[in-house]
Design a protein around this motif. Structure first.
Motif, PDB file in Angstrom:
ATOM      1  N   ALA A  59     -29.456  -5.212   9.270  1.00 13.88           N
ATOM      2  CA  ALA A  59     -29.948  -4.502  10.463  1.00 13.88           C
ATOM      3  C   ALA A  59     -28.792  -3.808  11.192  1.00 13.88           C
ATOM      4  N   ILE A  60     -27.653  -4.495  11.273  1.00 15.41           N
ATOM      5  CA  ILE A  60     -26.496  -3.905  11.954  1.00 15.41           C
ATOM      6  C   ILE A  60     -25.997  -2.684  11.186  1.00 15.41           C
ATOM      7  N   SER A  61     -26.057  -2.740   9.859  1.00 14.82           N
ATOM      8  CA  SER A  61     -25.627  -1.596   9.048  1.00 14.82           C
ATOM      9  C   SER A  61     -26.527  -0.391   9.307  1.00 14.82           C
ATOM     10  N   GLU A  62     -27.826  -0.636   9.396  1.00 12.24           N
ATOM     11  CA  GLU A  62     -28.759   0.479   9.638  1.00 12.24           C
ATOM     12  C   GLU A  62     -28.511   1.100  11.012  1.00 12.24           C
ATOM     13  N   ALA A  63     -28.252   0.242  11.996  1.00 16.73           N
ATOM     14  CA  ALA A  63     -27.959   0.757  13.341  1.00 16.73           C
ATOM     15  C   ALA A  63     -26.653   1.548  13.333  1.00 16.73           C
ATOM     16  N   THR A  64     -25.656   1.039  12.599  1.00 15.41           N
ATOM     17  CA  THR A  64     -24.357   1.722  12.551  1.00 15.41           C
ATOM     18  C   THR A  64     -24.475   3.063  11.827  1.00 15.41           C
ATOM     19  N   ALA A  65     -25.308   3.097  10.790  1.00 16.97           N
ATOM     20  CA  ALA A  65     -25.540   4.366  10.087  1.00 16.97           C
ATOM     21  C   ALA A  65     -26.165   5.385  11.044  1.00 16.97           C
ATOM     22  N   ALA A  66     -27.114   4.927  11.867  1.00 16.67           N
ATOM     23  CA  ALA A  66     -27.743   5.828  12.852  1.00 16.67           C
ATOM     24  C   ALA A  66     -26.687   6.330  13.845  1.00 16.67           C
ATOM     25  N   PHE A  67     -25.800   5.426  14.268  1.00 16.42           N
ATOM     26  CA  PHE A  67     -24.703   5.809  15.173  1.00 16.42           C
ATOM     27  C   PHE A  67     -23.851   6.911  14.523  1.00 16.42           C
ATOM     28  N   LEU A  68     -23.465   6.687  13.273  1.00 13.57           N
ATOM     29  CA  LEU A  68     -22.542   7.618  12.611  1.00 13.57           C
ATOM     30  C   LEU A  68     -23.199   8.968  12.322  1.00 13.57           C
TER      31      LEU A  68
END
Lengths: 205, 205
Positions: free
Chosen positions: B190-199
């Protein structure tokens, strides 16, 4: 219902980021409003309450009293009352069952049982000085760069102290937050938009 | 073309986050591949190179030599050669003009002139121990919890040292990164998906 807390180094753009996040996500926004509510609750002057919360209450507290063998910290009654009122105001905000961004006030610690998403915003000191100079805060516009640096360090030291009074997790330490955002190399508007995208996924908004 | 670097505490899930980010963003992914390339370049055994980069090279370096008055650090020739080869391998990756996620290797510092987006991934020690136990890394599955903690601290100490050898900005200090992500309270997927959205927003992908 989600609560996002923003702690920040002075001049890092954390307040702007908090405001923008609230706008982008459609969350309520709390900052100075909390001091106003505490002052009303206590029947005290707002500037006095602000001063106690941000300065006076902490000047007498050694920075690492949690870990020292010093005598217990003794706080004057009005200070304790203000701190207690602040806690109650924060709990009332959390009880409203509306998503909110809360800037400062150790809300991450005081609302820990509500599981807030905890953000810390930092930046290199030079970047923070530039930001203070550019935003032309009336409290700072006549100050020399040296005075700005001095103020900045004093304010952040008080923030660290006020946090140590309510938590063993240190202010500004990544272990105390879910996300630490460094605004040195970026524009706060763009960083806010990216952070909103992060939170939409992370908090399943 | 964007380069995202991931530095991480051992057991924090930083490597998994890096791999997932690369998948989600369609970026190339580099991790162990860099050691393989360095070994080939030097005509050396891969495990030897890994060991030099992660252990031997740093055992003789005092942690804060940048700030001490100690004599200059003397490194043996093969170690210096390996470090130089690592730098060249990283520069070759950056020169490919393809977006990439690079885990470890002090890539944030060594590729500084390419303006990487620098992420640090951390977690509380207890959470990291649990993660090591759950993932069943063959290097750790027969180890006691105490041995895992010991290994973890040793590895992170070497990471901090290897960073100090190439930069004055400290390993794990938020001032050294654009974003610090704490995985203690969240699922790395979940954190990876959020970080991808951030990037996607932050790097205008």
């Amino acid at each position: 219902m989600s609560i996002v807390t923003i702690a920040r180094q002075f001049g890092s753009g954390g307040r702007e980021l908090g405001k923008r996040l609230a706008d982008l996500l459609g969350f309520d926004y709390y900052d100075r409003e909390i001091i106003t509510a505490v002052a009303q609750k206590q029947g005290m002057d707002e500037d006095y309450v602000k001063n106690v919360l941000e300065n006076h209450a902490w000047n007498t507290v050694p920075l690492s009293f949690h870990h020292s063998f010093a005598a217990p910290v003794v706080m004057a009654e009005p200070q304790m009352g203000i701190l207690q009122a602040q806690r109650e105001v924060l709990e009332r905000i959390a009880a409203q069952d509306r998503s909110a961004v809360i800037v400062g006030r150790n809300a991450d610690v005081l609302l820990e049982k509500n599981g807030p998403f905890r953000i810390f915003v930092c930046a290199d000191e030079d970047a923070r000085v530039r930001r203070c100079q550019e935003r032309g805060d009336p409290r700072e516009e006549n100050l020399s760069e040296r005075a700005i640096r001095h103020n900045m360090r004093r304010i952040d030291k008080n923030r660290a102290k006020s946090r140590e009074f309510v938590s063993e997790k240190r202010w500004g330490d990544p272990a105390s937050y879910d996300l630490v955002i460094n605004t040195t190399d970026g524009d706060v508007k763009a960083i806010s938009e990216a952070t909103a995208a992060f939170l939409r996924v992370r908090l399943a908004l």
